[in-house]
Design an enzyme around this catalytic site. Sequence first.
Site, PDB file in Angstrom:
ATOM      1  N   GLU A 267       9.156  11.922  13.670  1.00  0.00           N
ATOM      2  CA  GLU A 267      10.357  12.778  13.609  1.00  0.00           C
ATOM      3  C   GLU A 267      10.587  13.089  12.140  1.00  0.00           C
ATOM      4  O   GLU A 267      11.185  12.296  11.425  1.00  0.00           O
ATOM      5  CB  GLU A 267      11.567  12.038  14.198  1.00  0.00           C
ATOM      6  N   CYS A 301      18.360  16.329   9.256  1.00  0.00           N
ATOM      7  CA  CYS A 301      17.052  16.958   9.496  1.00  0.00           C
ATOM      8  C   CYS A 301      17.263  18.335  10.110  1.00  0.00           C
ATOM      9  O   CYS A 301      16.438  19.230   9.955  1.00  0.00           O
ATOM     10  CB  CYS A 301      16.195  16.080  10.389  1.00  0.00           C
TER      11      CYS A 301
END
Length: 514
Positions: A267, A301
Amino acid sequence: MNDPFGIHLSLKNLGIHSTNLGSSTGLTWLDSGASYFSSDSPADGQLIAQVQGASEDTYEAIISQASVAFEKWRLVPAPHRGEIVREIGNSLREVKADLGKLVSYEMGKSYQEGLGEVQEMIDICDFAVGLSRQLYGLTMHSERPGHRMYEQWHPLGIVGIISAFNFPVAVWSWNAALAWVCGDVCIWKPSEKAPLSGIACQYIVAKIFAKHGFPEGVSNLIIGDYRIGELISHDSRVPLVSATGSTRMGKLVGKAVGERLGRSLLELGGNNAIIITEHADLDMAIRGALFGAVGTAGQRCTTTRRLIIQANVYEEVKSRLATAYSKLVIGNPLDEKNHVGPLIDQDAVKNYLIAIERVKAEGGKAVVEGGVLAGSGFESGCYVKPAIYEAENHFEIVQHETFAPILYLIKYENLQEAIALQNGVPQGLSSAIMTTNMREAEAFLSVAGSDCGIANVNIGTSGAEIGGAFGGEKETGGGRESGSDSWKAYMRRQTNTINYSSQLPLAQGIKFDI
Ligand code: NAD
């Protein structure tokens, strides 16, 4: 002592001391003999507490405890494992305010976002409880008479979780809650920039596992920097490594795990854009872009880094954004009147300043100029102004993720061009379109539309719910965690064929008679 936000009481409630043994197999905390390092708050620059880093011996002790625990934990029926995770969720409900405050103080996100992060942990626990009764395999029709085929899912073993500083607790829980109901045990290496949040979580869950006969080994915590991460990623006793962080880190972890043919769930960084079309509801578009770009001081993110704006509404969006930015209040994240908190540390401030220099050197023009804030309330040196620059998508700096509140404005004429710009970066995490036009929305979601793992309509790029599978494509790493069928990453699939006939026919009609 002057403590306007009640931090000390929260730390006490969470079991955090001024010095902490950082690594634990459950109820046992391991003294590695190594030196202590500081966890300072980017909010006010104050030392929160000291934490001891782990040694290789600590790592070995944890791995062996985890291996022993797995032998037993995997035999607990999944719905019973779910019951234990239910209790973890309930404990998190009780400490939500204290843990949310610690997350906010240690990492620098607003208190509201700190609370939101703990709520995400509670939500994933609830999800995992339901999942514990739904670890379904398929059944198939065998081509051979008197045969039955089906598949079942078994736990993998030890799941290594390496997490980033910006979601110091939620990302761990997305992995751990699912892994536990799947029958795995976990070793968590939180970011060295937010170790105390990890320690607080370990105190919470260890008590619950102990109450159910698992005092050690199901939930393990190990504190350290990339060197501990490397031990995990090279270790074939860890069949799955779930790593959240920069693309640079993900490439190293992916390579190390790949070389030993382990599994990784990556991720990594994003470079997320919102397309604002001429059919957008501009009130919504501005609000979505604002939270997306400056929320968590641009350290998500999924932060909105690029706005791709149709030429007919470009000037209006630009000027309304500039007005909105002028109203932002920057300051201590625990003070709820502030919209924007600090960056995590001085390195992050440096990277922010370098990015601003670069965008200008490449021809970018300031719409809202950036800069570092100084003076009263900004003593930590980590507070920066959210900035906006007009830029081109191909600028080298625009192609990179800078983990700070810098927003690039890019103009487009037609939707095809906008989608190409949106996709024209190495990362593929989150994307959004703001439009009231159904054809534009569907084109954006179509096979020729966004290439990201997340594609939203009339919502910004950040703020995912736990129910969906979370993750992104390309340099974002391809992993999926949290909701939907992400649980499958934490289990191994086994196909079983049972012959209940008195014959032994071979598949594909092959004859082998003697
Ligand atoms: P980082 O890559 O510096 O560190 C992340 C973690 O990896 C830390 O625990 C660190 O100690 C560890 N690590 C670093 N090098 C390693 C190595 N060689 N081997 C093993 N472990 C190693 O990232 P950060 O600054 O903490 O976090 C910000 C980054 O994380 C941004 O790029 C952001 O986009 C990304 N992120 C992605 C997601 C997602 O779900 N896609 C979520 C949160 C953050």
